[in-house]
Structure formats: structure tokens, C-alpha cells
Design an enzyme around this catalytic site. Structure first.
Site, PDB file in Angstrom:
ATOM      1  N   GLY A 109       0.848  -1.194   0.000  1.00 54.34           N
ATOM      2  CA  GLY A 109       0.000   0.000   0.000  1.00 54.34           C
ATOM      3  C   GLY A 109       0.877   1.235   0.000  1.00 54.34           C
ATOM      4  N   GLY A 150       1.726   4.440   3.719  1.00 56.33           N
ATOM      5  CA  GLY A 150       2.823   3.746   3.042  1.00 56.33           C
ATOM      6  C   GLY A 150       3.951   4.679   2.655  1.00 56.33           C
ATOM      7  NE  ARG A 198     -11.678   5.672  11.234  1.00 54.31           N
ATOM      8  CZ  ARG A 198     -11.819   6.064  12.486  1.00 54.31           C
ATOM      9  NH1 ARG A 198     -13.026   6.113  13.033  1.00 54.31           N
ATOM     10  NH2 ARG A 198     -10.763   6.413  13.203  1.00 54.31           N
ATOM     11  CG  ASN A 236     -10.169  -1.928   4.102  1.00 54.33           C
ATOM     12  OD1 ASN A 236     -10.168  -1.584   2.919  1.00 54.33           O
ATOM     13  ND2 ASN A 236     -10.014  -1.056   5.083  1.00 54.33           N
ATOM     14  CB  ILE A 289      -1.138  -0.207   9.550  1.00 57.96           C
ATOM     15  CG1 ILE A 289       0.235  -0.392  10.219  1.00 57.96           C
ATOM     16  CG2 ILE A 289      -1.689   1.182   9.885  1.00 57.96           C
ATOM     17  CD1 ILE A 289       1.248   0.693   9.891  1.00 57.96           C
ATOM     18  CB  THR A 290      -5.405  -2.777   6.719  1.00 56.80           C
ATOM     19  OG1 THR A 290      -4.337  -2.608   5.781  1.00 56.80           O
ATOM     20  CG2 THR A 290      -6.739  -2.616   5.994  1.00 56.80           C
ATOM     21  CG  ASN A 291      -8.220   0.927  11.148  1.00 55.45           C
ATOM     22  OD1 ASN A 291      -7.932   0.247  12.127  1.00 55.45           O
ATOM     23  ND2 ASN A 291      -7.852   2.200  11.029  1.00 55.45           N
ATOM     24  NE  ARG A 319      -4.508   8.817  17.220  1.00 54.38           N
ATOM     25  CZ  ARG A 319      -5.076   8.072  16.287  1.00 54.38           C
ATOM     26  NH1 ARG A 319      -5.867   7.065  16.635  1.00 54.38           N
ATOM     27  NH2 ARG A 319      -4.871   8.312  15.004  1.00 54.38           N
ATOM     28  CG  HIS A 326      -6.883   0.491  16.542  1.00 51.71           C
ATOM     29  ND1 HIS A 326      -6.397   1.518  17.300  1.00 51.71           N
ATOM     30  CD2 HIS A 326      -6.827   0.918  15.257  1.00 51.71           C
ATOM     31  CE1 HIS A 326      -6.062   2.530  16.515  1.00 51.71           C
ATOM     32  NE2 HIS A 326      -6.322   2.185  15.263  1.00 51.71           N
TER      33      HIS A 326
END
Length: 320
Positions: A8, A13, A82, A95, A118-120, A151, A175
Site C-alpha cells: 500500500g 505507506g 475512513r 478491506n 495497519i489496515t482497519n 495519543r 483498536h
């Protein structure tokens, strides 16, 4: 010679590639994308910055999975980001198909790599990848806890007016909206955060607002950007995981990993503190949660399980 392939070549990426270059985490970086022009263009652009920033890393872009052969680390960011008003879970159907294709490409060409997803929606995507690819669970992890914890640390540092590096904090669980910030395990300049609450430096109500802002951290950025989602902090978090593996750092990091009885949970990926070194996930650290924390953690696990059931209905192969 260390090789990292990035599946990606979008915002995360590209940022990953640049960070890996400037920090010289690897000797070679391959940017893979189905849109090969984007991968090749970004690879060339970053390579041209190397003489300015003074790093020596080989970059290439491709749409051929054969080019990821012999990768030491693979970081998956492929997928649709998103949009405002969407939850991470809304991305599930789209996804999931992408992750299945990625799993086939990695299984065939780089089955010995340490894979960071890392993909949601993160927890379900990393579970699906491990299931589709058949790679060992200790070599397949999800990037979530480092980002969520960063965060939480930032929001606390802003509230308490202390440098962010002075804050130790951790977020566990899935997550998503049910993630579990852990104030009881948080320290500010070596002092327990809850002591600061007792001293009136921060009210319990304000602390809960910060907990909620942490849970909404990604959505807050999506709302501002309007098109796309966070990429600088997720990329930095992914690089930290890759470094821990490649340099055998034995570093304690919160990551989404396969639980096999730890915390009373089995056959689920979720965020917990782990040691990452040259063998991948070398140890899952079990911290002593109190009743409230356990309840919140199990609520988060239930949310991950519910989403996994939804994913299994979309692709029956996940039920096999």
C-alpha cells in the site's frame, strides 16, 4: 542487508517509506501498490531526498508481489481509509477482500517475514491475514496500541503541561471505540497519574474526558481531514515495531497479538503489552488488571469477537 516491503503506497505507506529511509531502519524498501505508478513515483521521490537528508537506502515501487521476495519485514497499509462519520468497522467488507489478496501474495513470496498490519478495522484484519496466510501467529502483529498510547500520552501532556516523553502510559484492547486507556498504570515524570488526581492537578472528570478523546483520536483527525485518515503517527508507530524486530530490541510495546489463554482470552487478536525481538512476539506480558479494567477489557474483546463473526459471514473461509 535488511529489506522492508510496504503493501500500500498511500499516505501511511509513503510516510513509512520516508521514515524508514531517514532513520535507515533497512537497506532496501519496496513500495507495493496495485496502482504501480503511485508506488514507483513515491519511491523515486523519496530516493531523490536521500542526498539531501543524507541516508543510503535503496527504494523501488512495484505492482508485482514477486518483488517482495526475501523481505525481513512487511507492513500492510493497503485498504480504504475512513471518511467523516465512518467507524473503522464500516470498512470491514471492502478491506477484507484486499487483505485476502495481500495474504496470498505474502504467503507465496515472503512467508518468513515479520508482518505488521495497519489496515482497519485493525484487530479483525490482522486476524484475517493470519488465517488466510497461515503464517505463524508470533510473526503476525497489528499496529494499534502504540498509536492509541501515543495519543493518550499527548493529551495528558497538553493537560498537565509536561513534556510528552515524561509520560508512561498504555492503552489495551481492541483498536476501536472500546479501547481501554489505563490511568492506573500511567506515570508522569515517574509519579503515578492517580496521585496527581488525588492532589487535584487533574480532576477525575477531566481524566475521563481525556480517556474518551483517546478512544475518538482517529475520528477527530478524520473529521478535520474530511478525505482520508491519520498517517504520520500510525507510520511512526509501525516503524517502532519494525525496529524492535530488526534490532532485536526486546522492547515492551502494546500491540495487537494472538491471545491463547492470556487475560482469559483465546483465539482472538487484541492489544496487550508484548516483548518484540528477533523472534517476533517473544512474550505476552500479563499485567494485573483490577475488576473495572478487566470488565472494560472483556467488553473490548466482545466487540472484536462480534466484528469477527460479521467478517466470517462475509467470507466463510474464515470459519474453516
Amino acid at each position: 542487508m535488511k529489506k522492508i516491503s510496504l503493501i500500500g503506497a498511500g499516505q501511511i505507506g509513503g510516510t513509512l517509506a520516508h521514515l524508514i529511509g531517514t532513520k535507515e531502519v533497512a537497506d532496501e524498501v519496496v513500495l507495493f501498490d496495485v496502482a504501480s505508478g503511485i508506488a514507483k513515483g513515491k519511491a523515486l521521490d523519496i530516493a531523490q531526498s536521500s542526498s539531501v537528508d543524507g541516508f543510503n537506502v535503496k527504494f523501488s515501487g512495484t505492482d508485482n508481489y514477486e518483488d517482495i521476495k526475501d523481505s525481513d519485514v512487511i507492513i500492510i497499509t493497503a485498504g480504504v481509509p475512513r471518511k467523516p462519520g465512518m467507524s473503522r468497522d464500516d470498512l470491514l467488507g471492502i478491506n477484507l477482500k484486499i487483505i485476502k489478496q495481500v495474504a496470498e501474495g505474502i504467503k507465496k513470496n515472503a512467508p518468513n517475514a515479520f508482518v505488521i498490519c495497519i489496515t482497519n478495522p485493525l484487530d479483525v484484519m490482522v486476524m484475517a491475514f493470519q488465517k488466510f496466510s497461515g503464517l505463524p501467529a508470533n510473526k503476525v502483529v497489528g499496529m494499534a496500541g502504540i498509536l492509541d498510547s501515543s495519543r493518550f500520552k499527548l493529551f495528558l501532556s497538553l493537560e498537565l503541561n509536561v513534556p510528552v516523553k515524561e509520560i508512561e502510559a498504555m492503552v489495551m484492547g481492541g483498536h476501536g471505540d472500546t479501547m481501554v486507556p489505563l490511568p492506573r498504570f500511567t506515570k508522569v515524570s515517574g509519579k503515578p497519574l492517580l496521585d496527581l488526581v488525588k492532589e487535584g492537578k487533574i480532576s477525575p472528570e477531566r481524566l475521563e474526558e481525556i480517556n474518551q478523546r483517546t478512544r475518538d483520536g482517529g475520528a477527530e483527525i478524520v473529521k478535520y481531514l474530511e478525505k482520508g485518515s491519520a498517517f504520520y503517527a500510525p507510520a511512526a508507530s509501525g516503524v517502532q515495531m519494525a525496529e524492535a524486530y530488526l534490532k532485536d530490541e526486546k522492547k515492551l510495546l502494546p500491540c495487537a497479538v494472538h491471545l491463547n489463554g492470556e487475560y482469559g482470552v483465546s483465539n482472538v487478536y487484541a492489544g496487550v503489552p508484548v516483548i518484540i525481538g528477533k523472534d517476533g512476539v517473544e512474550k505476552i506480558e500479563q499485567i494485573d488488571l483490577d475488576e473495572k479494567e478487566k470488565k472494560e477489557f472483556m467488553h473490548s474483546i466482545d466487540a472484536v469477537k462480534a466484528l469477527w463473526e460479521a467478517a466470517s459471514k462475509i467470507d466463510p473461509d474464515l470459519s474453516k
